[in-house]
Design a protein around this motif. Structure first.
Motif, PDB file in Angstrom:
ATOM      1  N   LYS A  48       8.011  50.163  20.383  1.00 35.76           N
ATOM      2  CA  LYS A  48       8.468  51.566  19.802  1.00 35.76           C
ATOM      3  C   LYS A  48       9.373  52.232  20.745  1.00 35.76           C
ATOM      4  O   LYS A  48      10.463  52.550  20.236  1.00 35.76           O
ATOM      5  CB  LYS A  48       7.260  52.418  19.562  1.00 35.76           C
ATOM      6  CG  LYS A  48       7.625  53.867  18.771  1.00 35.76           C
ATOM      7  CD  LYS A  48       6.122  54.523  18.309  1.00 35.76           C
ATOM      8  CE  LYS A  48       6.714  56.020  18.331  1.00 35.76           C
ATOM      9  NZ  LYS A  48       5.899  56.686  19.445  1.00 35.76           N
ATOM     10  N   VAL A  49       9.089  52.404  22.002  1.00 37.06           N
ATOM     11  CA  VAL A  49      10.124  52.976  22.789  1.00 37.06           C
ATOM     12  C   VAL A  49      11.435  52.143  22.932  1.00 37.06           C
ATOM     13  O   VAL A  49      12.611  52.436  23.117  1.00 37.06           O
ATOM     14  CB  VAL A  49       9.585  53.187  24.228  1.00 37.06           C
ATOM     15  CG1 VAL A  49      10.392  53.785  25.114  1.00 37.06           C
ATOM     16  CG2 VAL A  49       8.335  54.599  24.090  1.00 37.06           C
ATOM     17  N   TYR A  50      11.118  50.802  23.092  1.00 39.22           N
ATOM     18  CA  TYR A  50      12.256  49.889  23.105  1.00 39.22           C
ATOM     19  C   TYR A  50      13.308  50.172  22.107  1.00 39.22           C
ATOM     20  O   TYR A  50      14.288  50.414  22.265  1.00 39.22           O
ATOM     21  CB  TYR A  50      11.870  48.409  23.111  1.00 39.22           C
ATOM     22  CG  TYR A  50      13.279  47.377  22.856  1.00 39.22           C
ATOM     23  CD1 TYR A  50      13.587  46.967  24.007  1.00 39.22           C
ATOM     24  CD2 TYR A  50      13.118  46.809  21.516  1.00 39.22           C
ATOM     25  CE1 TYR A  50      14.836  46.150  24.067  1.00 39.22           C
ATOM     26  CE2 TYR A  50      14.131  45.876  21.594  1.00 39.22           C
ATOM     27  CZ  TYR A  50      15.071  45.467  22.749  1.00 39.22           C
ATOM     28  OH  TYR A  50      16.153  44.880  22.569  1.00 39.22           O
ATOM     29  N   ASP A  64      15.402  61.241  22.663  1.00 44.77           N
ATOM     30  CA  ASP A  64      14.155  61.959  22.590  1.00 44.77           C
ATOM     31  C   ASP A  64      13.564  62.003  24.000  1.00 44.77           C
ATOM     32  O   ASP A  64      13.192  60.916  24.607  1.00 44.77           O
ATOM     33  CB  ASP A  64      13.298  61.387  21.593  1.00 44.77           C
ATOM     34  CG  ASP A  64      12.047  62.241  21.388  1.00 44.77           C
ATOM     35  OD1 ASP A  64      11.754  63.095  22.183  1.00 44.77           O
ATOM     36  OD2 ASP A  64      11.623  61.896  20.365  1.00 44.77           O
ATOM     37  N   ARG A  65      13.387  63.143  24.693  1.00 55.30           N
ATOM     38  CA  ARG A  65      12.736  63.299  25.947  1.00 55.30           C
ATOM     39  C   ARG A  65      11.656  62.792  26.133  1.00 55.30           C
ATOM     40  O   ARG A  65      11.019  62.293  27.288  1.00 55.30           O
ATOM     41  CB  ARG A  65      12.939  64.848  26.503  1.00 55.30           C
ATOM     42  CG  ARG A  65      14.316  64.930  27.005  1.00 55.30           C
ATOM     43  CD  ARG A  65      13.915  66.295  27.741  1.00 55.30           C
ATOM     44  NE  ARG A  65      15.500  66.358  28.501  1.00 55.30           N
ATOM     45  CZ  ARG A  65      15.538  66.977  29.854  1.00 55.30           C
ATOM     46  NH1 ARG A  65      14.522  67.238  30.456  1.00 55.30           N
ATOM     47  NH2 ARG A  65      16.693  67.081  30.222  1.00 55.30           N
ATOM     48  N   SER A  66      10.687  62.727  25.070  1.00 53.70           N
ATOM     49  CA  SER A  66       9.300  62.200  25.063  1.00 53.70           C
ATOM     50  C   SER A  66       9.511  60.807  25.634  1.00 53.70           C
ATOM     51  O   SER A  66       8.089  60.353  25.955  1.00 53.70           O
ATOM     52  CB  SER A  66       8.583  62.539  23.745  1.00 53.70           C
ATOM     53  OG  SER A  66       9.247  61.679  22.573  1.00 53.70           O
ATOM     54  N   ILE A  67      10.313  59.978  25.348  1.00 51.28           N
ATOM     55  CA  ILE A  67      10.379  58.571  25.703  1.00 51.28           C
ATOM     56  C   ILE A  67      10.540  58.422  27.101  1.00 51.28           C
ATOM     57  O   ILE A  67      10.350  57.353  27.684  1.00 51.28           O
ATOM     58  CB  ILE A  67      11.098  57.734  24.942  1.00 51.28           C
ATOM     59  CG1 ILE A  67      12.535  57.863  25.094  1.00 51.28           C
ATOM     60  CG2 ILE A  67      10.799  57.935  23.509  1.00 51.28           C
ATOM     61  CD1 ILE A  67      13.505  56.888  24.468  1.00 51.28           C
ATOM     62  N   ALA A  68      11.137  59.324  27.805  1.00 53.75           N
ATOM     63  CA  ALA A  68      11.922  59.349  29.092  1.00 53.75           C
ATOM     64  C   ALA A  68      10.581  58.930  30.024  1.00 53.75           C
ATOM     65  O   ALA A  68      10.891  58.204  31.063  1.00 53.75           O
ATOM     66  CB  ALA A  68      12.144  60.672  29.694  1.00 53.75           C
ATOM     67  N   ASN A  69       9.369  59.477  30.040  1.00 56.54           N
ATOM     68  CA  ASN A  69       8.345  58.873  30.979  1.00 56.54           C
ATOM     69  C   ASN A  69       8.082  57.520  30.752  1.00 56.54           C
ATOM     70  O   ASN A  69       7.852  57.006  31.984  1.00 56.54           O
ATOM     71  CB  ASN A  69       7.105  59.711  30.706  1.00 56.54           C
ATOM     72  CG  ASN A  69       7.114  61.033  31.553  1.00 56.54           C
ATOM     73  OD1 ASN A  69       7.659  61.119  32.495  1.00 56.54           O
ATOM     74  ND2 ASN A  69       6.508  62.066  30.780  1.00 56.54           N
TER      75      ASN A  69
END
Ligand code: ADP
Ligand code: MG
Length: 729
Positions: A48-50, A64-69
């Protein structure tokens, strides 16, 4: 980090030249080994993040900052597996070069130990303590913060033990303090404007990519000799040095066999570059002795630019491994060719079409002509700005010199393209008109059949040449950050394409058919931008006169050329395209003027010191020996005979006196001029004073030093000469 093995082989010269042992893997196997590219993203991120990250990279979707971690965790895992201990935000401030501050991954674990940590927050944004980077007054001390922010469109990479994250660098108040931020904006705006124009020809086009293929020229000198030349060490160029008896007259270096020691260096450099995902392809000797060139396969402009910055640091690093120093200065040696960095530039669509290349169908070719003509219009309307974009204290030595593009921007098109444009200009109807081309080719409008544009028709004197499927911006300096030229060019082309779209739509709204409207506007533009087109010899004196008549920018003083950035049409172009604000342009110009002044100031100090501490003492010492000889001859012979025998030495004594006196006087005048200039408040006026009063003194002093070099005993002359610096054995 590197698994490369080296073998030390003895050579006559250094006794320790290094031979590179090629890795056992093939380039395709180690290519991008140190890059967190899509392949690694796929492996180290959830699918998903990929997908989200690829959307950001390929389609410019907002991050989207939520994927940064998760991205940070994936990057860290990969990096640690690769033996990495540190990370850094890697950015290009307004100095030439890059900046980085390394932090270790470690954090307290709360149990008295440490653990490896790298969060999304640290990946996305940092606040480097960077208050001393040039900012042109944008960062007053109370708001001195500057942020570096992750650019996901350029992949992270590993150098030695450090994970490098490409970032932009901006002020607390949002203004850009680097090259990357405005470059990304320029690329985005040219994408939008060009995509809109592409829709006339192909509605499927969703994105236009600007490409850059740079060709990096450089000199190599032996490290030992380099260390003995304070001018090279401190200014990057030789401030003195008489021509070598042999230099490039025979042109035997160009494309000649590469010396073994240099070949070993190049091989090492290429292996390291390939591991960093830089697709280096071409290498050869250049015209001047010890001058070489390296070029990769072209890439998306932002990535290509990062790769050029990386290659420049690799050149510096790897040359030292081989006992060399690399000179990236545009003119390290007087009287022989300087170094440039041709910027091959083009636009291409997400559907795989190169917009600056002719195609097979009539529509393809109308599209081709549309993009070429709009590029010419942009270059014409902003020719002064484009020159400002490539101007610097160092490139000034190369431009206008007899082997480099003149300090006037013009465009070479070649015979065929010239005929095509002329034909469109002269055609009054959209009916079929034919034109005999080189191979009896027929050109029909609007049914333009296959065009074969001849790209062997080369004109090396043109600063902006059409070369078959791209334009080659040749005036860019070897040491420069290509972004400066690419920001100006892409933004100017974006503005122009938007105007074109507006003009064509206006006619279409009035009921004119699309093709006819496009041709009408092109016809109008071809007439307007004619002054920029010049296929003749750019080095000739006649061209200078002619260019002036045509109204092209012929200014040669670099500080004055920078004024082009603040002309109303430049400010409105950058503001309308959203690339830079007036405030940013003003601040950046302050930096440009200040940098110009500092460079000349350093050269003046170095030359002054060398003249007083090296040259005059050595010359005087030799002169004393000559005087001594004259006296001693009188002890052997009678006075008249002794004087007669000494006549040549007496001439030399006088010559030395004349030159040393002249040098001393001019150093004094130069120091006095510097004192006056340093008191000037305005950065612009100060830079102009340095250009007008201090830079010329450097040449005058040099002239006399070079004369002394020919007279003084070679054994006494402590500085390595051109004949030693320029020939690698
Ligand atoms: P030359 O020295 O003859 O100009 P080189 O092969 O040294 O040619 O360099 C040409 C450069 O132009 C290479 O980096 C190449 O990838 C690049 N290039 C080729 N086609 C394009 C294009 N359409 N757009 C941008 N760059 C291109
Ligand atoms: Mg070229």
């Amino acid at each position: 980090m590197s698994k490369l093995r080296f073998r030390v082989v003895e050579t006559a010269f250094t006794k320790k030249a290094i031979e590179v042992v090629t890795p056992t893997e093939r380039p395709s196997e180690y290519y991008a080994k140190y890059v967190f590219n899509k392949e690694k993203m796929f492996k180290y991120l959830s699918s998903k993040v990929y997908q989200q990250l690829v959307d950001v990279i390929d389609n410019g979707a907002p991050l989207d900052r939520s994927i940064a971690n998760e991205v940070a965790a994936g990057m860290k895992k990969w990096a640690i597996e690769m033996g990495v201990t540190h990370y850094t935000h890697w950015f290009a401030p307004l100095t030439e070069g890059t900046a980085e501050k390394h932090d270790a991954f470690i954090e307290h674990d709360g149990k008295g130990g440490v653990m490896e940590e790298f969060s999304g927050k640290l990946l996305v944004q940092q606040e480097p303590d960077a208050s001393s980077f040039p900012n042109g007054g944008i960062r007053n001390t109370f708001e001195a913060r500057g942020y570096s922010a992750w650019d996901p469109s350029s992949p992270a990479f590993i150098v030695d033990d450090t994970l490098c994250i490409p970032t932009i660098f901006i002020a607390y108040t949002g203004e850009s303090l680097d090259y990357k931020a405005p470059l990304l904006k320029a690329l985005r705006t040219v994408d939008k404007a060009a995509t809109a124009v592409c829709k006339y020809f192909n509605p499927d086009v969703k994105k236009v990519i600007a490409y850059l293929g740079w060709e990096q020229e450089y000199f190599l000198v032996d490290e030992g000799l380099y260390a003995a030349r304070p001018d090279l060490l401190l200014t990057g160029r030789t401030l003195m040095g008489h021509d070598s008896a042999k230099n490039q007259q025979l042109e035997d270096h160009y494309f000649g066999a590469i010396p073994t020691r240099v070949a070993a260096f190049m091989k090492d450099l290429e292996i390291e570059a390939l591991k960093l995902g830089i697709p280096v392809k071409t290498r050869h000797n250049e015209v001047a002795p010890n001058q070489f060139e390296l070029a990769p396969i072209y890439e998306e402009c932002n990535l290509a630019n990062d790769h050029n910055l990386l290659i420049m640091s690799l050149l510096r690093k790897i040359s030292r491994r081989h006992g060399f120093r690399v000179l990236l200065h545009e003119k390290p040696f007087k009287g022989i060719n300087g170094s440039g960095k041709h910027n091959n530039w083009s636009l291409g669509t997400d559907t795989g079409i190169l917009l600056m290349a002719p195609g097979k169908t009539a529509e393809d070719n109308l599209r081709f002509v549309t993009f070429v003509v709009n590029t010419l219009m942009a270059v014409y309307r902003h020719n002064g700005l484009l020159k400002a974009a490539i101007s610097s204290a160092t490139n000034a030595h190369r431009l206008g010199a007899n082997e480099a593009p003149p300090a006037i921007i013009s465009s070479f098109l070649g015979k065929q393209l010239t005929q095509v444009l002329q034909h469109i200009e002269e055609s009054t109807t959209d009916d079929l008109v034919t034109l005999a081309g080189k191979q009896g080719m027929k050109l029909d409008i609007p049914q333009i059949p296959e065009l074969l544009i001849d790209n062997t028709d080369r004109n090396r004197t043109s600063p902006f040449a059409f070369t078959g499927n791209r334009f080659e911006f040749r005036a860019v300096g070897s040491e420069a950050n290509c972004a400066s030229a690419m920001i100006a060019l892409n933004a100017a082309v974006a503005e122009q394409l938007t105007l074109f779209k507006h003009d064509v739509d206006e006619l279409i709204e009035k009921g004119e058919p699309k093709i006819s409207a496009i041709l009408d506007i092109l016809r109008r533009y071809i007439k307007i931008c004619k002054p920029i087109h010049f296929d003749g010899n750019g080095y000739s004196e006649e061209w200078r006169m002619e260019a002036k008549k045509r109204g092209l920018d012929c200014e040669t003083s670099v500080p004055v050329i920078f004024d082009n950035y603040l002309k109303p049409e430049t400010i409105s172009m950058f503001e309308n395209t959203g690339v830079m604000s007036e405030k940013e342009l003003e601040a950046r110009n302050e930096v440009k003027w200040e940098t110009y002044t500092k460079k000349i100031q350093i050269e003046a100090r170095v030359l002054g010191d060398l003249a007083m501490n090296h040259i005059i003492p050595i010359a005087t010492k030799y002169q004393s020996e000559l005087i001594d000889n004259v006296y001693k001859l009188q002890g052997i012979f009678d006075h008249n005979k002794a004087i007669k025998l000494s006549s040549k030495n007496i001439e030399l004594i006088e010559d030395i006196a004349k030159h040393t006196q002249y040098i001393k006087e001019h150093v004094d005048t130069m120091v006095a001029a510097r004192k006056i200039a340093n008191k000037i408040e305005s950065e612009r006026e100060k830079a102009i004073a340095y250009h007008d009063t201090i830079a010329p003194a450097l040449d005058e002093i040099r002239y006399h030093i070079d004369k002394l070099e020919l007279i003084v005993d070679n054994q006494m002359w402590t500085l390595p000469k051109y004949r030693e610096l320029l020939f690698i054995r």
